[in-house]
Design a protein around this motif. Structure first.
Motif, PDB file in Angstrom:
ATOM      1  N   PRO A 172       0.839  -1.211   0.000  1.00 18.39           N
ATOM      2  CA  PRO A 172       0.000   0.000   0.000  1.00 18.39           C
ATOM      3  C   PRO A 172       0.870   1.257   0.000  1.00 18.39           C
ATOM      4  N   TYR A 173       0.240   2.398  -0.201  1.00 21.73           N
ATOM      5  CA  TYR A 173       1.009   3.636  -0.297  1.00 21.73           C
ATOM      6  C   TYR A 173       1.864   3.867   0.947  1.00 21.73           C
ATOM      7  N   GLU A 174       1.315   3.565   2.136  1.00 23.29           N
ATOM      8  CA  GLU A 174       2.053   3.765   3.387  1.00 23.29           C
ATOM      9  C   GLU A 174       3.363   2.973   3.367  1.00 23.29           C
ATOM     10  N   GLY A 175       3.314   1.757   2.766  1.00 20.36           N
ATOM     11  CA  GLY A 175       4.531   0.956   2.683  1.00 20.36           C
ATOM     12  C   GLY A 175       5.540   1.569   1.736  1.00 20.36           C
ATOM     13  N   LYS A 176       5.072   2.169   0.654  1.00 17.25           N
ATOM     14  CA  LYS A 176       5.976   2.831  -0.301  1.00 17.25           C
ATOM     15  C   LYS A 176       6.643   4.036   0.362  1.00 17.25           C
ATOM     16  N   LEU A 177       5.855   4.828   1.080  1.00 14.85           N
ATOM     17  CA  LEU A 177       6.410   5.997   1.760  1.00 14.85           C
ATOM     18  C   LEU A 177       7.432   5.574   2.808  1.00 14.85           C
ATOM     19  N   ALA A 178       7.148   4.483   3.512  1.00 17.08           N
ATOM     20  CA  ALA A 178       8.052   4.014   4.559  1.00 17.08           C
ATOM     21  C   ALA A 178       9.408   3.618   3.980  1.00 17.08           C
ATOM     22  N   VAL A 179       9.410   2.962   2.830  1.00 19.72           N
ATOM     23  CA  VAL A 179      10.678   2.571   2.195  1.00 19.72           C
ATOM     24  C   VAL A 179      11.457   3.820   1.798  1.00 19.72           C
ATOM     25  N   GLY A 180      10.766   4.796   1.214  1.00 13.63           N
ATOM     26  CA  GLY A 180      11.437   6.048   0.859  1.00 13.63           C
ATOM     27  C   GLY A 180      12.005   6.735   2.087  1.00 13.63           C
ATOM     28  N   ALA A 181      11.255   6.704   3.213  1.00 15.65           N
ATOM     29  CA  ALA A 181      11.713   7.346   4.441  1.00 15.65           C
ATOM     30  C   ALA A 181      12.977   6.681   4.974  1.00 15.65           C
ATOM     31  N   VAL A 182      13.076   5.357   4.849  1.00 15.81           N
ATOM     32  CA  VAL A 182      14.274   4.642   5.314  1.00 15.81           C
ATOM     33  C   VAL A 182      15.506   5.154   4.556  1.00 15.81           C
ATOM     34  N   TYR A 204      15.987   0.640   8.831  1.00 18.15           N
ATOM     35  CA  TYR A 204      15.989  -0.746   8.347  1.00 18.15           C
ATOM     36  C   TYR A 204      14.559  -1.234   8.150  1.00 18.15           C
ATOM     37  N   PHE A 205      14.402  -2.178   7.251  1.00 19.63           N
ATOM     38  CA  PHE A 205      13.116  -2.864   7.084  1.00 19.63           C
ATOM     39  C   PHE A 205      13.375  -4.236   6.482  1.00 19.63           C
ATOM     40  N   ARG A 206      12.438  -5.117   6.715  1.00 17.27           N
ATOM     41  CA  ARG A 206      12.532  -6.475   6.165  1.00 17.27           C
ATOM     42  C   ARG A 206      11.182  -7.163   6.313  1.00 17.27           C
ATOM     43  N   THR A 207      11.065  -8.309   5.703  1.00 19.41           N
ATOM     44  CA  THR A 207       9.857  -9.108   5.918  1.00 19.41           C
ATOM     45  C   THR A 207       9.896  -9.658   7.343  1.00 19.41           C
ATOM     46  N   PRO A 208       8.734  -9.871   7.945  1.00 18.76           N
ATOM     47  CA  PRO A 208       8.701 -10.274   9.357  1.00 18.76           C
ATOM     48  C   PRO A 208       9.430 -11.589   9.610  1.00 18.76           C
ATOM     49  N   ILE A 209      10.124 -11.653  10.752  1.00 18.47           N
ATOM     50  CA  ILE A 209      10.714 -12.894  11.241  1.00 18.47           C
ATOM     51  C   ILE A 209      10.381 -13.006  12.719  1.00 18.47           C
ATOM     52  N   PRO A 210      10.362 -14.205  13.262  1.00 16.39           N
ATOM     53  CA  PRO A 210      10.038 -14.372  14.691  1.00 16.39           C
ATOM     54  C   PRO A 210      10.997 -13.583  15.575  1.00 16.39           C
ATOM     55  N   GLY A 211      10.431 -12.891  16.544  1.00 13.96           N
ATOM     56  CA  GLY A 211      11.239 -12.156  17.513  1.00 13.96           C
ATOM     57  C   GLY A 211      11.543 -10.728  17.126  1.00 13.96           C
ATOM     58  N   LEU A 212      11.245 -10.342  15.893  1.00 15.40           N
ATOM     59  CA  LEU A 212      11.544  -8.973  15.447  1.00 15.40           C
ATOM     60  C   LEU A 212      10.314  -8.095  15.655  1.00 15.40           C
ATOM     61  N   THR A 213      10.517  -6.973  16.338  1.00 15.65           N
ATOM     62  CA  THR A 213       9.411  -6.029  16.579  1.00 15.65           C
ATOM     63  C   THR A 213       9.744  -4.704  15.907  1.00 15.65           C
ATOM     64  N   ILE A 236       7.629  -1.264  13.509  1.00 13.19           N
ATOM     65  CA  ILE A 236       6.418  -0.720  12.918  1.00 13.19           C
ATOM     66  C   ILE A 236       6.036  -1.604  11.741  1.00 13.19           C
ATOM     67  N   SER A 237       4.872  -2.211  11.803  1.00 12.88           N
ATOM     68  CA  SER A 237       4.418  -3.122  10.748  1.00 12.88           C
ATOM     69  C   SER A 237       3.565  -2.358   9.750  1.00 12.88           C
ATOM     70  N   ILE A 238       4.042  -2.332   8.507  1.00 10.51           N
ATOM     71  CA  ILE A 238       3.287  -1.697   7.425  1.00 10.51           C
ATOM     72  C   ILE A 238       3.299  -2.647   6.236  1.00 10.51           C
ATOM     73  N   GLY A 239       2.125  -3.089   5.798  1.00  7.73           N
ATOM     74  CA  GLY A 239       2.046  -4.021   4.687  1.00  7.73           C
ATOM     75  C   GLY A 239       2.793  -5.309   5.018  1.00  7.73           C
ATOM     76  N   GLY A 240       3.698  -5.672   4.162  1.00  8.41           N
ATOM     77  CA  GLY A 240       4.452  -6.918   4.362  1.00  8.41           C
ATOM     78  C   GLY A 240       5.829  -6.703   4.951  1.00  8.41           C
ATOM     79  N   HIS A 241       6.095  -5.544   5.553  1.00  6.62           N
ATOM     80  CA  HIS A 241       7.419  -5.255   6.095  1.00  6.62           C
ATOM     81  C   HIS A 241       7.334  -4.818   7.560  1.00  6.62           C
ATOM     82  N   ILE A 242       8.432  -5.036   8.259  1.00  9.00           N
ATOM     83  CA  ILE A 242       8.635  -4.485   9.600  1.00  9.00           C
ATOM     84  C   ILE A 242       9.714  -3.425   9.478  1.00  9.00           C
ATOM     85  N   PHE A 243       9.426  -2.237   9.986  1.00 11.10           N
ATOM     86  CA  PHE A 243      10.380  -1.134   9.937  1.00 11.10           C
ATOM     87  C   PHE A 243      10.898  -0.877  11.335  1.00 11.10           C
ATOM     88  N   TYR A 244      12.227  -0.683  11.436  1.00 13.95           N
ATOM     89  CA  TYR A 244      12.833  -0.506  12.780  1.00 13.95           C
ATOM     90  C   TYR A 244      14.108   0.311  12.681  1.00 13.95           C
TER      91      TYR A 244
END
Length: 389
Positions: A296-306, A370-379, A381-389
């Motif tokens: 979604p758009y929020e996920g696109k903006l988040a990648v640009g922000a990183v 940083y961002f990546r697809t979710p993995i166990p134990g990683l917390t 900001i969840s946006i779309g299919g990524h976790i941002f941290y």
């Protein structure tokens, strides 16, 4: 050109406050998360290889068991073949002996018939001689003899000769009949031996065929065992390489975690101090397309922000080009997808919009770098299919 944002001081202060929450716990970088993902993939590949090795070992054990069973069968078949061959040799000797007996019996029968014919001939000649002499000759003989007693002795002798001839003829006939019956018996026995020989030859052929089939199967199993052993060696070599790769990746992960901690404690520039180059918008929009084109758009903006947050951090390069093309940071760069996207300008209007807003200082993920697809134990900001941290 410089991009300015009104009220940026308050917003940055707020974002820094949020960032402190996230940097209080050292998070791995995007490269670190990629390394973790690679480690997980290597661990999974290692597990799969170990499972394949176990399956291969079980298959190898099964093949060796089958080969051992075939060896026992082959030993049994060879023993059967030896026994059949011995029996066949014995039968062939019996047949040769029987054939010789038949030859001898045939010769004896021929001799008996010849003797019988000779005896008949002798008897016929004596009878003919007596007949040809007639009664007068007998009377002349009788009166010419010195006494009647002498005549009687001759008569008795003649009678006994006739009886002896009869007895001898009977014996000859009986002997000839016996030899004929022996010849029939020997022929029957010879036929039985021939039948037994035929059966033995058929059994020998059958056992020889089984031996050939078993030998071929053993050869097949030997080939399969050789292939399985070769696969086992390949599995072992691959597993060893994976273990070496895992060790290298784990060391790399430790280095990246250390880098993440450095980034968390680094100084940050103000967005007003950033100068963007011509082409940065197009480059960032296409990276957003590669990393979050389906988000979604929020996920696109988040990648640009990183990307922009990294520019603001003193730990990373201070240009869009430098951040994006930093070694082993963004997978689309290494895979060539970004180059293809730039060549064909795949970025959508939403990707360009997200890039423009990120370059203006807007961020929906605070100071996450940083961002990546979710993995166990990683917390984070969840946006779309990524976790941002």
């Amino acid at each position: 050109m410089k991009v300015y944002d009104k009220g940026r001081t308050k917003r940055i202060a707020l974002l820094l406050t949020v960032a402190l929450i996230f940097v209080s716990v050292p998070f791995p970088s995007h490269a670190t998360s990629s390394t973790r993902q690679e480690i997980e993939e290597k661990e999974q590949e290692k597990d799969q290889l170990e499972n394949q090795m176990d399956a291969n070992e079980q298959e190898l054990d099964g093949l060796k068991g089958e080969q051992k069973s075939l060896k026992r069968q082959l030993t049994d078949l060879n023993e059967q073949l030896t026994a059949v061959s011995d029996r066949l040799e014995e039968l062939e000797q019996l047949i040769r002996d029987k054939e010789q007996e038949i030859v001898d019996t045939t010769q004896a029968l021929a001799d008996a018939k010849a003797r019988e014919a000779w005896q008949y001939d002798c008897m016929e000649k004596r009878i003919q001689y007596a007949y040809e002499m007639g009664q007068d000759s007998l009377l002349d003989i009788l009166f010419s003899w010195e006494s009647f007693a002498r005549f009687l002795n001759i008569s008795i002798y003649t009678e006994r000769m006739a009886e002896a001839d009869d007895e001898m003829l009977d014996q000859i006939i009986e002997n000839r009949q016996f030899i004929e019956s022996e010849e029939v018996r020997l022929q029957q026995e010879k036929e039985e031996l021939d039948y037994l020989k035929m059966q033995a030859e058929a059994e020998k052929s059958r056992v020889s065929g089984l031996i050939s089939q078993t030998s071929n199967r053993m050869a097949d199993y030997a080939d399969q065992i050789s292939e399985a052993e070769e696969e086992a060696r390949e599995y072992e070599a691959n597993l060893k390489k994976l273990e070496e790769d895992l060790e290298t990746l784990k060391k790399k992960l430790q280095q990246e975690i250390a880098m993440s901690q450095r980034a968390a404690n680094a100084t940050w520039r103000n967005i007003s101090d950033v100068t963007f180059e011509e082409g940065d918008l197009n480059l960032l929009a296409n990276l957003i397309y590669c990393e979050a084109g389906g988000e979604p758009y929020e996920g696109k903006l988040a990648v640009g922000a990183v990307v922009i947050n990294r520019m603001l951090s003193s730990v990373y390069p201070d240009t869009v080009l430098g951040v994006i093309y930093q070694k082993k940071q963004f997978s689309p760069v290494g895979s060539g997808r970004l180059a293809l996207a730039l060549t064909n300008n795949k970025a959508t209007p939403d990707c360009y919009r997200a890039a423009e807003e990120a370059m203006s200082g807007m961020s929906n993920v605070g100071n996450c770098v940083y961002f990546r697809t979710p993995i166990p134990g990683l917390t984070g900001i969840s946006i779309g299919g990524h976790i941002f941290y």
